[in-house]
Scaffold this active site. Structure first.
Site, short mmCIF file in Angstrom:
data_model
loop_
_atom_site.label_atom_id
_atom_site.label_comp_id
_atom_site.label_asym_id
_atom_site.label_seq_id
_atom_site.Cartn_x
_atom_site.Cartn_y
_atom_site.Cartn_z
N CYS A 120 0.30 -48.59 62.43
CA CYS A 120 1.24 -48.06 63.42
C CYS A 120 1.83 -49.24 64.18
O CYS A 120 1.33 -50.36 64.06
CB CYS A 120 0.53 -47.10 64.38
SG CYS A 120 1.72 -46.06 65.29
N CYS A 122 2.73 -48.90 67.67
CA CYS A 122 2.72 -48.70 69.13
C CYS A 122 1.89 -49.72 69.91
O CYS A 122 2.24 -50.06 71.03
CB CYS A 122 2.31 -47.28 69.49
SG CYS A 122 0.69 -46.79 68.89
N CYS A 130 5.93 -45.85 68.49
CA CYS A 130 5.35 -46.06 67.16
C CYS A 130 6.37 -46.56 66.13
O CYS A 130 6.04 -46.76 64.96
CB CYS A 130 4.69 -44.78 66.68
SG CYS A 130 3.44 -44.17 67.83
N LYS A 195 -0.30 -34.68 62.67
CA LYS A 195 -0.71 -35.34 63.90
C LYS A 195 0.10 -34.76 65.06
O LYS A 195 1.33 -34.85 65.07
CB LYS A 195 -0.48 -36.84 63.79
CG LYS A 195 -0.81 -37.57 65.08
CD LYS A 195 -0.80 -39.08 64.92
CE LYS A 195 -0.96 -39.74 66.28
NZ LYS A 195 -0.96 -41.20 66.18
N ARG A 205 -5.23 -44.50 74.59
CA ARG A 205 -4.11 -45.36 75.03
C ARG A 205 -4.58 -46.41 76.02
O ARG A 205 -4.00 -47.48 76.12
CB ARG A 205 -2.98 -44.50 75.57
CG ARG A 205 -2.37 -43.70 74.41
CD ARG A 205 -1.19 -42.87 74.81
NE ARG A 205 -0.81 -42.02 73.65
CZ ARG A 205 0.03 -41.01 73.71
NH1 ARG A 205 0.62 -40.72 74.86
NH2 ARG A 205 0.31 -40.30 72.64
N ARG A 217 6.01 -39.05 72.98
CA ARG A 217 6.05 -39.11 71.52
C ARG A 217 6.50 -37.78 70.88
O ARG A 217 6.26 -37.52 69.72
CB ARG A 217 4.67 -39.49 70.97
CG ARG A 217 4.10 -40.79 71.50
CD ARG A 217 3.17 -41.43 70.48
NE ARG A 217 2.23 -42.39 71.01
CZ ARG A 217 2.53 -43.60 71.47
NH1 ARG A 217 3.79 -44.01 71.51
NH2 ARG A 217 1.58 -44.41 71.91
N GLU A 233 4.29 -30.69 56.60
CA GLU A 233 4.02 -32.13 56.75
C GLU A 233 3.02 -32.60 55.69
O GLU A 233 3.17 -33.66 55.09
CB GLU A 233 3.43 -32.41 58.15
CG GLU A 233 4.46 -32.47 59.26
CD GLU A 233 5.19 -33.81 59.32
OE1 GLU A 233 4.96 -34.67 58.46
OE2 GLU A 233 6.00 -33.99 60.25
N LYS A 248 -5.14 -34.06 63.18
CA LYS A 248 -5.52 -34.75 64.41
C LYS A 248 -4.79 -34.16 65.60
O LYS A 248 -3.58 -33.98 65.51
CB LYS A 248 -5.14 -36.23 64.24
CG LYS A 248 -5.38 -37.07 65.46
CD LYS A 248 -4.90 -38.46 65.20
CE LYS A 248 -5.02 -39.24 66.49
NZ LYS A 248 -4.33 -40.49 66.44
N SER A 274 -10.17 -39.46 71.05
CA SER A 274 -10.75 -40.07 72.25
C SER A 274 -11.00 -39.07 73.37
O SER A 274 -12.05 -39.11 74.02
CB SER A 274 -9.82 -41.19 72.73
OG SER A 274 -8.51 -40.70 72.97
N TYR A 313 -15.77 -41.19 67.37
CA TYR A 313 -16.43 -42.23 68.16
C TYR A 313 -17.92 -41.93 68.29
O TYR A 313 -18.69 -42.76 68.74
CB TYR A 313 -15.76 -42.32 69.55
CG TYR A 313 -14.27 -42.59 69.41
CD1 TYR A 313 -13.80 -43.88 69.19
CD2 TYR A 313 -13.35 -41.55 69.44
CE1 TYR A 313 -12.44 -44.11 69.00
CE2 TYR A 313 -11.99 -41.77 69.26
CZ TYR A 313 -11.55 -43.05 69.04
OH TYR A 313 -10.21 -43.29 68.84
C1 PBG Z 1 -1.47 -44.67 67.24
C2 PBG Z 1 -2.67 -43.81 67.34
C3 PBG Z 1 -3.08 -43.00 68.40
C4 PBG Z 1 -4.34 -42.51 68.06
C5 PBG Z 1 -4.64 -42.99 66.80
N1 PBG Z 1 -3.59 -43.79 66.36
C6 PBG Z 1 -2.46 -42.72 69.71
C7 PBG Z 1 -1.16 -42.06 69.79
O1 PBG Z 1 -0.61 -41.58 68.80
O2 PBG Z 1 -0.63 -42.07 70.89
C8 PBG Z 1 -5.20 -41.64 68.91
C9 PBG Z 1 -6.66 -41.68 68.62
C10 PBG Z 1 -7.53 -41.14 69.69
O3 PBG Z 1 -7.09 -40.57 70.71
O4 PBG Z 1 -8.74 -41.28 69.53
N2 PBG Z 1 -0.29 -44.06 66.94
#
Ligand code: PBG
Length: 324
Positions: A120, A122, A130, A195, A205, A217, A233, A248, A274, A313
């Protein structure tokens, strides 16, 4: 079957019976552990909103990966937190970028642990989006080349698998083509296919320093209200050459995991993100629930919904729990 002939409690009365009829059993093979690599030496910065998680320099990433391997977890998902950012995310595809350095070291020192790299822009762009930004709009097609370059540079460093998380249209095909043309036809793509634009990414973040500096986003990540669109998708990414399909976040999207599992025959991954981790850790710290129990219950639910693998995690904690 009706009561009193049928009594479901008969098969719940002892742990042996319960084990015999258990439909979903977690295994360390199910887990992929996400890690955050930063520049420097002997760095291990705690991530405040993700207790127990750290930004680590490559030496500490290697040490942690040795532990991960001992726990019999097959793979990690590697994120880079670069020292410098710019408009074109140049450190994302630099030969000596943070992910590239970490991958080279890992493949040298812990060769049997699979390293999946998040692809990515970002974390690497100064605006935090991104893709490439033109006149305050994320330019889809201009971003594809940079994403493909990033994936290729990860493969050149030795990445075992690449995982595009940007949600630009057409990126899986572009990455597949570039890998194939450069001698990496053996490197699989795990696509973040469905996603969603989710508030559950908040702690990430902070961990990856990747919040967008303006806007959000919503023009590229999916609307949380849509499930049918997730199937489109997914089908698109399969056509373009994805090897593993990801949904996700996980817990608020178990219906999507289930639908994707029904409609495609590729392996399905789910990302227990997260914010899902942070909520359980926070409630545990407040003494409001049993963190270990809720962790195992959540992971079991994600697998029960249809995920073949879970990015989490909790991977190391859950693997330790499974050993006891
Ligand atoms: C990057 C990305 C993100 C996550 C994984 N890859 C953040 C986003 O899209 O803003 C999130 C993973 C998480 O919250 O554990 N694009």
């Amino acid at each position: 079957m009706l009561f009193p002939e049928y009594r479901p409690r008969r098969l719940r009365q002892n742990e042996s019976f319960r084990r015999m009829i258990r439909e979903t059993v977690l295994n360390t093979n199910d887990f992929i552990m996400p890690l955050f690599a930063v520049e420097g030496k002997d760095v291990k910065n705690p991530i405040p909103s993700m207790p127990g998680q750290f930004q680590m320099s490559v030496d500490n990433i290697v040490k942690t990966c040795q532990e991960i391997q001992k726990l019999n977890i097959p793979a990690i998902m590697l994120f880079g937190v670069p020292g410098k950012k710019d408009a074109l995310a140049t450190s994302a595809y630099a030969k000596d970028g943070i992910v590239q350095q970490a991958v080279r070291n890992l493949k040298n020192k812990v060769p049997d642990l699979a390293v999946i790299t998040d692809v990515c822009l970002c974390q690497y762009t100064d605006h935090g989006h991104c893709g490439v930004v033109e006149k305050n709009v994320v330019d889809n097609d201009a971003s594809l080349d940079l994403l493909a370059r990033t994936a290729l540079s990860h493969a050149k460093a030795g990445a075992d698998m690449v995982a595009p998380s940007d949600m630009m249209d057409g990126r899986v095909g572009e990455i597949r083509e570039s890998l194939d043309e450069n001698g990496f036809s053996h490197v699989p793509i795990m696509s973040y296919a469905a996603k969603y634009c989710s508030g559950f990414y908040g702690p990430f973040r902070q961990a990856a320093d990747s919040a967008p500096k303006f806007g959000d986003r919503r023009t590229y990540q999916m609307d949380p209200a849509n499930a049918q669109e997730a199937i489109r998708e997914v089908m698109m990414d399969i056509e373009e050459g994805a090897d593993i399909i990801m949904v996700k976040p996980a817990l608020a999207y178990l219906d999507v995991i289930y639908r994707v599992r029904q409609e495609c025959d590729l392996p399905v991954a789910a990302y227990n993100v997260s914010g899902e981790y942070a909520m359980i850790k926070a409630a545990e710290q407040l003494g409001w629930l049993d963190g270990t129990r809720v962790m195992m219950e959540s992971l079991t639910a994600i697998k029960r919904a249809g995920a073949d693998m879970i990015l989490t995690y909790f991977a190391m904690d859950a693997a330790r729990e499974l050993q006891t």
